[in-house]
Write an enzyme that holds these catalytic residues in place. Structure first.
Site, PDB file in Angstrom:
ATOM      1  N   ARG A   1    -123.279  17.815  45.540  1.00  0.00           N
ATOM      2  CA  ARG A   1    -123.566  18.513  46.719  1.00  0.00           C
ATOM      3  C   ARG A   1    -121.592  19.297  46.473  1.00  0.00           C
ATOM      4  O   ARG A   1    -121.801  20.004  48.375  1.00  0.00           O
ATOM      5  CB  ARG A   1    -123.145  17.416  48.451  1.00  0.00           C
ATOM      6  CG  ARG A   1    -125.165  16.902  48.179  1.00  0.00           C
ATOM      7  CD  ARG A   1    -125.124  16.458  49.842  1.00  0.00           C
ATOM      8  NE  ARG A   1    -124.244  15.429  49.290  1.00  0.00           N
ATOM      9  CZ  ARG A   1    -124.430  13.645  49.160  1.00  0.00           C
ATOM     10  NH1 ARG A   1    -125.357  13.550  48.533  1.00  0.00           N
ATOM     11  NH2 ARG A   1    -122.895  13.020  49.786  1.00  0.00           N
TER      12      ARG A   1
ATOM     13  N   GLY B   1    -124.075   4.648  47.661  1.00  0.00           N
ATOM     14  CA  GLY B   1    -124.508   3.894  46.977  1.00  0.00           C
ATOM     15  C   GLY B   1    -124.654   2.635  48.401  1.00  0.00           C
ATOM     16  O   GLY B   1    -125.124   1.299  46.966  1.00  0.00           O
TER      17      GLY B   1
ATOM     18  N   ASN C   1    -124.600   3.430  56.315  1.00  0.00           N
ATOM     19  CA  ASN C   1    -124.917   2.664  56.628  1.00  0.00           C
ATOM     20  C   ASN C   1    -124.707   1.108  56.111  1.00  0.00           C
ATOM     21  O   ASN C   1    -123.916   1.231  55.356  1.00  0.00           O
ATOM     22  CB  ASN C   1    -126.316   3.528  56.625  1.00  0.00           C
ATOM     23  CG  ASN C   1    -126.899   2.393  54.827  1.00  0.00           C
ATOM     24  OD1 ASN C   1    -126.654   4.676  54.497  1.00  0.00           O
ATOM     25  ND2 ASN C   1    -127.290   2.486  54.215  1.00  0.00           N
TER      26      ASN C   1
ATOM     27  N   ASP D   1    -130.509   3.024  58.874  1.00  0.00           N
ATOM     28  CA  ASP D   1    -130.106   4.011  57.975  1.00  0.00           C
ATOM     29  C   ASP D   1    -128.912   4.957  58.854  1.00  0.00           C
ATOM     30  O   ASP D   1    -129.005   6.201  58.144  1.00  0.00           O
ATOM     31  CB  ASP D   1    -131.111   4.123  57.663  1.00  0.00           C
ATOM     32  CG  ASP D   1    -130.507   4.926  55.958  1.00  0.00           C
ATOM     33  OD1 ASP D   1    -129.471   4.870  55.555  1.00  0.00           O
ATOM     34  OD2 ASP D   1    -131.039   6.142  56.226  1.00  0.00           O
TER      35      ASP D   1
ATOM     36  N   LYS E   1    -127.067  11.522  62.095  1.00  0.00           N
ATOM     37  CA  LYS E   1    -128.415  11.196  62.174  1.00  0.00           C
ATOM     38  C   LYS E   1    -129.166  10.982  63.355  1.00  0.00           C
ATOM     39  O   LYS E   1    -130.452  11.195  63.451  1.00  0.00           O
ATOM     40  CB  LYS E   1    -128.838  10.341  61.378  1.00  0.00           C
ATOM     41  CG  LYS E   1    -128.924  10.253  59.629  1.00  0.00           C
ATOM     42  CD  LYS E   1    -129.331   9.589  58.437  1.00  0.00           C
ATOM     43  CE  LYS E   1    -129.055   9.920  57.534  1.00  0.00           C
ATOM     44  NZ  LYS E   1    -129.791   8.549  56.879  1.00  0.00           N
TER      45      LYS E   1
ATOM     46  N   CYS F   1    -137.995   5.154  42.738  1.00  0.00           N
ATOM     47  CA  CYS F   1    -138.513   6.374  41.616  1.00  0.00           C
ATOM     48  C   CYS F   1    -138.795   7.261  43.335  1.00  0.00           C
ATOM     49  O   CYS F   1    -138.962   8.123  42.606  1.00  0.00           O
ATOM     50  CB  CYS F   1    -139.835   6.183  41.286  1.00  0.00           C
ATOM     51  SG  CYS F   1    -139.855   5.051  39.704  1.00  0.00           S
TER      52      CYS F   1
ATOM     53  N   CYS G   1    -136.764  10.581  43.908  1.00  0.00           N
ATOM     54  CA  CYS G   1    -136.458  11.484  43.378  1.00  0.00           C
ATOM     55  C   CYS G   1    -138.273  12.467  43.376  1.00  0.00           C
ATOM     56  O   CYS G   1    -138.116  13.056  43.227  1.00  0.00           O
ATOM     57  CB  CYS G   1    -136.107  11.263  41.712  1.00  0.00           C
ATOM     58  SG  CYS G   1    -133.936  11.349  42.287  1.00  0.00           S
ATOM     59  N   HIS G   2    -139.468  11.231  43.091  1.00  0.00           N
ATOM     60  CA  HIS G   2    -140.945  11.552  42.552  1.00  0.00           C
ATOM     61  C   HIS G   2    -141.482  11.282  43.935  1.00  0.00           C
ATOM     62  O   HIS G   2    -142.453  12.365  43.488  1.00  0.00           O
ATOM     63  CB  HIS G   2    -140.906  11.228  41.565  1.00  0.00           C
ATOM     64  CG  HIS G   2    -140.401  11.250  40.413  1.00  0.00           C
ATOM     65  ND1 HIS G   2    -140.612  11.999  39.490  1.00  0.00           N
ATOM     66  CD2 HIS G   2    -139.261  10.691  39.708  1.00  0.00           C
ATOM     67  CE1 HIS G   2    -139.905  11.787  38.885  1.00  0.00           C
ATOM     68  NE2 HIS G   2    -139.008  11.077  38.393  1.00  0.00           N
TER      69      HIS G   2
ATOM     70  N   MET H   1    -132.650  11.955  34.783  1.00  0.00           N
ATOM     71  CA  MET H   1    -133.068  11.437  34.814  1.00  0.00           C
ATOM     72  C   MET H   1    -132.932  10.263  34.114  1.00  0.00           C
ATOM     73  O   MET H   1    -132.328  10.280  33.453  1.00  0.00           O
ATOM     74  CB  MET H   1    -135.015  11.826  33.878  1.00  0.00           C
ATOM     75  CG  MET H   1    -135.435  10.340  33.308  1.00  0.00           C
ATOM     76  SD  MET H   1    -135.875   9.657  35.270  1.00  0.00           S
ATOM     77  CE  MET H   1    -136.884   8.397  34.549  1.00  0.00           C
TER      78      MET H   1
END
Length: 694
Positions: A132, A192, A275, A320, A347, A615, A618-619, A658
């Site tokens: 970023r 993390g 968080n 979160d 947030k 997944c 990202c997906h 990936m």
């Protein structure tokens, strides 16, 4: 990458041309002095982090003449970033922290540095995001890598000067955020806190040598291990009293994964903490407690890292919500007196004005819909919570805002001329509840998302998400105006002395608006959604505006930018420039299928569990990708078991971002294939098209 002599000389010539002049003057500690706005040398332009430029050459009266000066295509899988500019040279990092230097006037690449992350990153690549941002100081460009290295690069040659490993290679911590320069220190945190039992901390290094100066732990460790040796014992003792159970077994979280700020006036650093891990407080601290210093701003001494004060935005955070969003420094006239303050829109939907000397809140108005709390009690500094928001006894609660936040990491900007803050606001709900067997919950290893929350009960629906550009008045503590925008997530903002706001949109437009009214004055078809903020600067007296295109989300947007169709580019604009982008050549990517593939519902259930824990970020939720990674429904690879294993299990595409999931069993891999086919058939109708694909 080898740097040619010609490129090195070209870069040196540009640097020498501006060294010591207005455009590239240096302060006592080597930082770029930006009082006149000629350079954009740090994340928020100056250490105030306000994303404001005093430049006026491009203004509300002539911005209609703004045109494309040059563009540069990027070969990368992720470009959610903003460049820096110093002395006529643009510096930026994309993807796996690949850093480039480019002539700001011509777009000619001067050098490129590749830390070769995919060769060493291991399981940490599974977190999915690219970088970023980068930092600059004393002729050095700083980048941090997914595997945990802090690297200093010579700004003239692109050669590595030093590298320091900041993380344990074996744990679930990783870095995607930018470093932050504070005088002669460069500071880095890490992420993390959604994945594994990591304990948040930040580390400061000497800018010139890379020698570690200090480390500040955000949450206390195991009391049986005694003092950390790198943090005040009394501070960690104070923090430990706000935790219960055996929190250290799950790490605690509190990661400083994005925002910080350096306060030159008081010579201190403000840390925006994340968080707790897992999100659900009943699991990490079953007896309750505030859980210091999760979801806080913490002030520490720049030289020593010694704790000075903290303000906890969400005590006992269980949603979160975090404070990784912008920490901006300014002086406001409040009740007739100048106050040095922090401006902060995290947030949770409240906008905080915080006294920089004491850490006490001055005001906290709402800038978005909120139902987890009614208000902030300014006497205590604590939120007045809705008891239902803690989902007692697992009772589901539909919460405003969602864990995505009312304001995410897309930058807000503060204009001292208008007195307004410009926030790319998000309106999204989320159902929060306990997992079915709270007492039996266990951390799932292998960089899977571990929230500690349960699935959404059948039949519970949330409102459709939306977004706005909000202009917030921090003195009056109220929203002055807001403009509805497309989709759920839009780009970061900057603002200028020319009464302008620049913002990229998920529609593919790069826009300029009037800072006083929000009226759109100019727009450019960038052919791609934009999340990173623009920058503006001058070279030889001419003002330029640069933005990097690229869009990603864990959710489908309207329009939805397909990963493979994205036009990731550097775009630079100037008055009366006439360059053009090439026409768009759309890809034909229908949802794939093989009629001979018979979906096994039991296998698909196994695959659904894997997808939703590892997944989905990202997906895409529901397997409808939001641009962060390829849409698996459109890929032929899952139809071939061997090819699928090579990519997912063996890491054949690690150099494209990936991760290698070599902990997945053959049964889990096969389950994923069946779940992908199941979702492909369930959703086999057109998704929102790319508006540039005409």
């Amino acid at each position: 990458m080898k740097v040619t002599k010609k490129a090195a000389l070209a870069c040196s010539a540009i640097a020498l041309a501006f060294a010591g002049g207005i455009a590239c003057s240096r302060g006592a500690t080597g930082d770029v002095a930006n009082a006149d706005g000629a350079d954009w040398g740090s994340y928020g332009r100056t250490s105030d982090e306000d994303h404001f430029s005093p430049l006026t050459q491009i203004s509300d009266s002539n911005v209609s003449r703004l045109g494309l000066a040059w563009s540069m295509d990027l070969d990368t899988y992720d470009s959610f970033t903003a460049p820096l500019e110093v002395g006529g040279v643009l510096y930026f990092g994309v993807g796996s922290s690949v850093v480039s230097a480019v002539d700001a006037v011509t777009g000619k690449q001067l050098w490129q540095f590749d830390p070769e992350v995919s060769k060493v990153v291991g399981h940490k690549l599974r977190a999915g995001w690219g970088t970023r941002g980068i930092a600059y100081s004393q002729g050095r460009v700083f980048t941090a890598t997914r595997d945990g290295r802090m690297i200093a690069i010579d700004a003239k040659t692109g050669k590595q000067l030093w590298s320091a490993m900041t993380l344990d290679p074996k744990d679930d911590a990783y870095i995607s955020g930018p470093p932050w320069v504070a005088g002669d220190k460069v500071i880095i945190g890490f992420g993390g806190g959604d994945y594994g039992p990591v304990r948040g901390y930040v580390t400061a290094y000497d800018v010139a040598t890379g020698k570690k100066a200090w480390r500040f732990y955000v949450v206390p460790g195991n009391p049986a291990n005694g003092p950390d040796g790198e943090a005040s014992d009394s501070v960690m003792d104070m923090a430990a009293k706000t935790w219960t159970g055996e929190w250290w077994k799950v790490g605690g979280g509190g990661n400083v994964w994005h925002a910080m700020a350096y306060d030159k006036k008081y010579d201190r650093v403000y840390l925006g903490t994340g968080n707790g891990f897992p999100w659900n407080q009943k699991l990490r601290s079953p007896g309750g407690g505030d859980n210091l210093f999760v979801a806080s701003i913490v002030a520490v001494d720049r030289k020593t890292g010694k704790y000075l004060w903290h303000y906890q935005v969400n005590p006992g955070n269980t949603w979160d919500y975090n404070d990784a969003m912008d920490i901006q420094l300014t002086t406001l006239n409040i009740e007739g007196k100048p106050r040095d303050v922090i401006l902060h829109a995290p947030k949770n939907g409240f906008f905080y004005v915080i006294d920089r000397t004491t850490g006490k809140p001055i005001s906290a108005g709402q800038f978005a819909p909120v139902n987890w709390a009614s208000h902030i009690d300014l006497k205590t500094g604590r939120p007045v919570e809705n008891p239902k928001a803690r989902y007692p006894d697992g009772e589901p609660f539909i919460m405003w805002p969602s864990p995505t936040g009312a304001h995410a990491v897309q930058t807000m900007s503060y204009n001292p001329k208008t007195g307004l803050v410009y926030i790319p606001q998000i309106e999204q709900q989320r159902v929060v509840t306990d997992p079915p067997n709270l007492a039996e919950w266990k951390y799932k290893e292998g960089m899977f998302v571990n929230t500690g929350l349960g699935p959404v009960p059948a039949g519970m629906k949330t409102a459709a998400p939306s977004s706005n550009l909000v202009a917030y008045d921090p003195v009056a503590a109220k929203v002055r105006w807001k403009i509805p925008q497309s989709g759920m997530i839009n780009g970061g903002t900057i603002t200028t002395g020319g009464n302008l706001i620049f913002q990229g949109l998920n529609t593919g437009k790069f826009t300029a608006l009037a800072a006083d009214s929000g009226k759109t004055l100019w727009e450019f078809d960038a052919q791609n959604g934009i999340l990173g903020n623009a920058i503006t600067y001058t070279v030889k007296g001419k003002q330029y505006v640069t933005v990097i295109t690229g869009f990603r989300s864990s959710f489908a947007n309207t329009p939805n930018w397909d990963y493979r169709e994205q036009k990731r580019r550097v775009l630079t604009f100037a008055l009366d420039a006439k360059a053009k982008l090439p026409p768009v050549e759309p890809l034909d990517q229908p949802i794939q299928d093989d009629p001979a593939f018979v979906v096994d519902a039991d296998k698909a259930k196994i695959g659904g569990g894997v997808f939703n824990s590892s997944c989905i970020i990202c997906h895409g939720a529901g397997m409808i990708a939001g641009g962060a990674a390829p849409d698996l429904r459109k890929s032929a690879i899952p139809l071939d078991a061997d090819a699928f294993k090579q990519v997912v299990h063996d890491g054949a595409l690690m150099d494209r971002g990936m991760g290698k999931f070599d902990n997945l069993s053959d049964a889990e891999l096969e389950g994923l294939r069946h779940y992908i086919r199941q979702r492909a058939r369930e959703t086999a109708q057109p998704v929102a098209p790319n508006p540039a694909a005409k």
